[in-house]
Design a protein around this motif. Sequence first.
Motif, PDB file in Angstrom:
ATOM      1  N   ARG A 146      96.206  18.971  74.496  1.00 19.39           N
ATOM      2  CA  ARG A 146      96.548  20.363  74.186  1.00 19.39           C
ATOM      3  C   ARG A 146      95.924  21.306  75.207  1.00 19.39           C
ATOM      4  NH1 ARG A 146      95.647  18.122  68.956  1.00 19.39           N
ATOM      5  NH2 ARG A 146      97.618  18.016  67.794  1.00 19.39           N
ATOM      6  N   ASP A 147      94.723  20.994  75.630  1.00 26.61           N
ATOM      7  CA  ASP A 147      94.052  21.812  76.644  1.00 26.61           C
ATOM      8  C   ASP A 147      94.822  21.798  77.950  1.00 26.61           C
ATOM      9  OD1 ASP A 147      91.513  23.158  77.804  1.00 26.61           O
ATOM     10  OD2 ASP A 147      91.690  21.354  79.042  1.00 26.61           O
ATOM     11  N   ARG A 156      97.904  23.979  77.673  1.00 25.52           N
ATOM     12  CA  ARG A 156      97.585  25.412  77.691  1.00 25.52           C
ATOM     13  C   ARG A 156      97.262  25.896  79.099  1.00 25.52           C
ATOM     14  NH1 ARG A 156      94.651  24.293  72.816  1.00 25.52           N
ATOM     15  NH2 ARG A 156      92.752  24.019  74.068  1.00 25.52           N
TER      16      ARG A 156
END
Length: 294
Positions: free
Chosen positions: A253-254, A257
Amino acid sequence: MQLSANGISIEVEDEGSPAGEPLLLIMGLGMQLTSWPAEMVQALVSRGFRVIRFDNRDAGLSQGFDHLGVPSLPLATVQHMLHWPVRAPYQLADMARDALGVLDALGLRSAHVCGASLGGMVAQHLAAQHPQRVRSLNLMMTTSGSRKLPQATLAARRVMLLRPRSNDLQALLDHYANLFQVIGSPAYRPDPDAFRERMRHNVQRAWRPAGTLRQLVAVAADGDRSPMLGRIRVPTHVIHGEADPLIPADNGRDLARRIPGATSDYITGMGHDLPLPLVPRFVDGIASNAARAT
């Protein structure tokens, strides 16, 4: 076939039509080009890709670096924990230049790139430092290396540090069975006999634990790649298992993003492996991401 890439000898498999969209697959820590499921390779070929796999340096049939010695993992761990510089026999950036060397040796100006685990870390270097060589980027079960992100579970750390009881074939197969029982996908357990057969093929092809250790120290030395991620401008697709105990899903997810325009696919029940039932999903994601590049 053996190619000269970045000044070293690299083992390469090149499948599919020479006129197909070139797709470079970069495998993870200590793993070989044969660790990409044959079913996944053939599915990609059937979608029009020219699939190029290679053994990373110090793995499989590619050139080894035993002359650089065996690094101390405890020392590297302490240096990493204390934020001290980690001395590694080579860097992940060197492994990225190996990948570029493979493209050069094949006469390819650019390619779609898919990296798994350590291969995804190498792929980040490729896309950030050599954007003109990367058409699209796929990052599977990998991380930016940020210390702020969730780290491996205790069970995953323990099993990664275990060593086989001997170099006997059965001991090595038992070692891999135990390893993937811990880090593999809880919802997609492989057939035990088929799994052992795949591992037998890989182990008999090559078994190079010292090379794996040098690669691991290279990961520790690389540190946090977060500052480079904003420079990635190619279409990027992140694939990550929600049940990954080695590189937890928040790492994926990082990445999504931090990389502008990235798409993502977080898969329930998937751990740190490439389950055969998920191959169609992987291939669909890679193909859709490649289409964004055109």
